[in-house]
Design an enzyme around this catalytic site. Structure first.
Site, mmCIF file in Angstrom:
data_model
loop_
_atom_site.group_PDB
_atom_site.id
_atom_site.type_symbol
_atom_site.label_atom_id
_atom_site.label_comp_id
_atom_site.label_asym_id
_atom_site.label_seq_id
_atom_site.Cartn_x
_atom_site.Cartn_y
_atom_site.Cartn_z
ATOM 1 N N LYS A 282 0.820 -1.210 0.000
ATOM 2 C CA LYS A 282 0.000 0.000 0.000
ATOM 3 C C LYS A 282 0.853 1.259 0.000
ATOM 4 O O LYS A 282 0.621 2.193 -0.777
ATOM 5 C CB LYS A 282 -0.939 -0.005 1.204
ATOM 6 C CG LYS A 282 -2.060 1.040 1.121
ATOM 7 C CD LYS A 282 -1.710 2.394 1.668
ATOM 8 C CE LYS A 282 -1.473 2.363 3.168
ATOM 9 N NZ LYS A 282 -1.367 3.744 3.751
ATOM 10 N N ASP A 301 -6.138 0.082 0.984
ATOM 11 C CA ASP A 301 -6.128 -0.164 2.418
ATOM 12 C C ASP A 301 -7.516 -0.662 2.820
ATOM 13 O O ASP A 301 -8.359 -0.934 1.952
ATOM 14 C CB ASP A 301 -5.720 1.091 3.194
ATOM 15 C CG ASP A 301 -6.689 2.252 2.987
ATOM 16 O OD1 ASP A 301 -7.745 2.055 2.344
ATOM 17 O OD2 ASP A 301 -6.396 3.362 3.464
#
Length: 420
Positions: A282, A301
């Site tokens: 991420k 996320d």
């Protein structure tokens, strides 16, 4: 003492760029978790450090106004080796004393020479910096139309959340800021990044009792005393990641490596970033999207995953419990197929719209929504099912009180401002 500029005090101290609010909304773009260094210093006025200078930005309907402050310390960003070690190894108490000394020195300078506007010969450079930072060469209105035509849900959100533009940040600042985002929320990340700059960065100027600093150089971040210094400043386990990542970049790759990743393919850049301590998929995607020109990068996320499930019926009933590399790739591919080559930009609009701080705007969206739109919602549910993508076998989606995701018109979902 120099003060933060306000447009109402007189436009003669300001420069301008033609830019409609439909192409850029400062209040959304600068506060949605891309950069953590901008503050609203007066209503509609945003002040931050960019390119080694302190700027205040504001806007009217068709104009972006900017004021650049004179720097009180015109010295190289890297600084001397001894200076870096001294600043990096300082305790919190010494940092406070240093801050007070800095303020006294600035006050003396300001009594001798007031802050002046930027010389005329620098105007073109300043405007080029702004165009590059906000990527104003990209016609956002055209992209919104394309995304809206492909995605009814996006079109609905875009009626209120216009002008959410992707920044093109300095790669070093972007990377080390996002290393701080692990298990954190936006306001706390802002505080961490500010303390990082105060402890290791070079001071630029002071306005209304607020001191502004450049972001630390790689050399300053890599110093062996940095981890202990940052732990004392409340960084926890992130302190080690920050110092080790900077040292690994300098020892293995060199000063220009990060910026050089702009010239390699997206997946190659992401994989390279993932070799650094504290950088997962991420964070790597955030850095790729927000500083390395990888327009197709879609950071995933838990909140983006919830958006995919709630608003697009993605993986409904599959039972997936956590975000794996495969799920990250599958959700990214889903949005890339839906939105096209600028998928990362489109995702940032929905991420922004889901932040708790912007729920007042979202409530106006619900108020404007006609009752008959429920039929359209049904059509979108069918469309979502047609674009269903496989998720991992043996996974389970955790349905936390989520009800019929495509009926969100009857229930408001508020997102905590986490960046995880």
């Amino acid at each position: 003492m120099a003060k933060h500029a306000v447009l109402s005090s007189g436009a003669n101290m300001w420069r301008r760029l033609a830019c409609a609010k439909s192409e850029l909304r400062l209040d959304l773009t600068l506060a949605c978790g891309q950069s953590f260094r901008w503050r609203e210093t007066a209503e509609g006025h945003w002040t931050g450090v960019m390119g080694g200078r302190v700027w205040t930005l504001t806007q009217t309907d068709d104009t972006l106004w900017y004021h650049v402050y004179k720097s009180h310390h015109d010295r190289p960003e890297e600084g001397s080796s001894s200076d870096r070690k001294k600043r990096a190894g300082a305790t919190l108490q010494n940092e406070i004393k240093s801050e007070m000394s800095f303020k006294r020195a600035l006050k003396k300078e300001e009594e001798e020479e007031p802050v002046a506007v930027t010389p005329l010969q620098d105007i073109e450079k300043e405007q080029e910096m702004l165009r590059d930072y906000f990527q104003l060469n990209v016609k956002l209105g055209d992209l919104y139309k394309e995304w809206g035509a492909a995605d009814p849900h996006f079109k609905h959100i875009a009626d209120i959340f216009t002008g959410v533009r992707m920044l093109r940040q300095d790669p070093t600042e972007c990377l080390f800021s996002f290393i701080c985002t692990s298990n954190n929320h936006i306001s706390r990340i802002q505080g961490m990044v500010e303390r990082l700059c105060q402890a290791l960065g070079v001071p630029v100027c002071q306005l209304d009792q607020t001191s502004y600093y450049n972001f630390p150089s790689l050399s300053a971040l890599a110093d062996s005393s940095v981890e202990a210094c940052l732990r004392e400043l409340g960084f926890g386990y992130r302190a080690r990641f920050l110092q080790q990542s900077a040292k690994q970049i300098l020892d293995t790759h060199g000063l220009q490596w990060l910026e050089g990743l702009r010239d390699v393919p997206y997946l190659q850049a992401r994989d390279a970033l993932r070799t650094l301590p504290g950088v997962g998929t991420k964070v790597a995607d955030c850095v790729c999207l927000m500083s390395l020109d990888k327009l197709e990068a879609v950071p995933v996320d838990t909140h983006v995953w919830q958006i995919a499930k709630r608003d697009y019926k993605y993986g409904s009933g599959s039972g997936q419990k956590s975000i794996t590399d495969k799920l990250h790739k599958d959700i990214g591919d889903f949005f890339r197929k839906l939105w096209g080559p600028y998928a990362g930009w489109a995702q940032s609009v929905l991420f922004c719209a889901d932040l708790k701080k912007f729920q007042n705007l979202k409530e106006t969206l619900h108020q404007k929504k006609p009752k008959k739109e429920e039929d359209g919602e049904g059509e979108r549910m069918v469309a979502c099912k047609k674009t269903k993508i496989k998720t991992e076998e043996n996974g389970t989606v955790k349905n936390r009180k989520t009800k019929s995701a495509c009926r969100k018109s009857t229930k408001k979902s508020v997102k905590d401002e986490k960046v995880v």
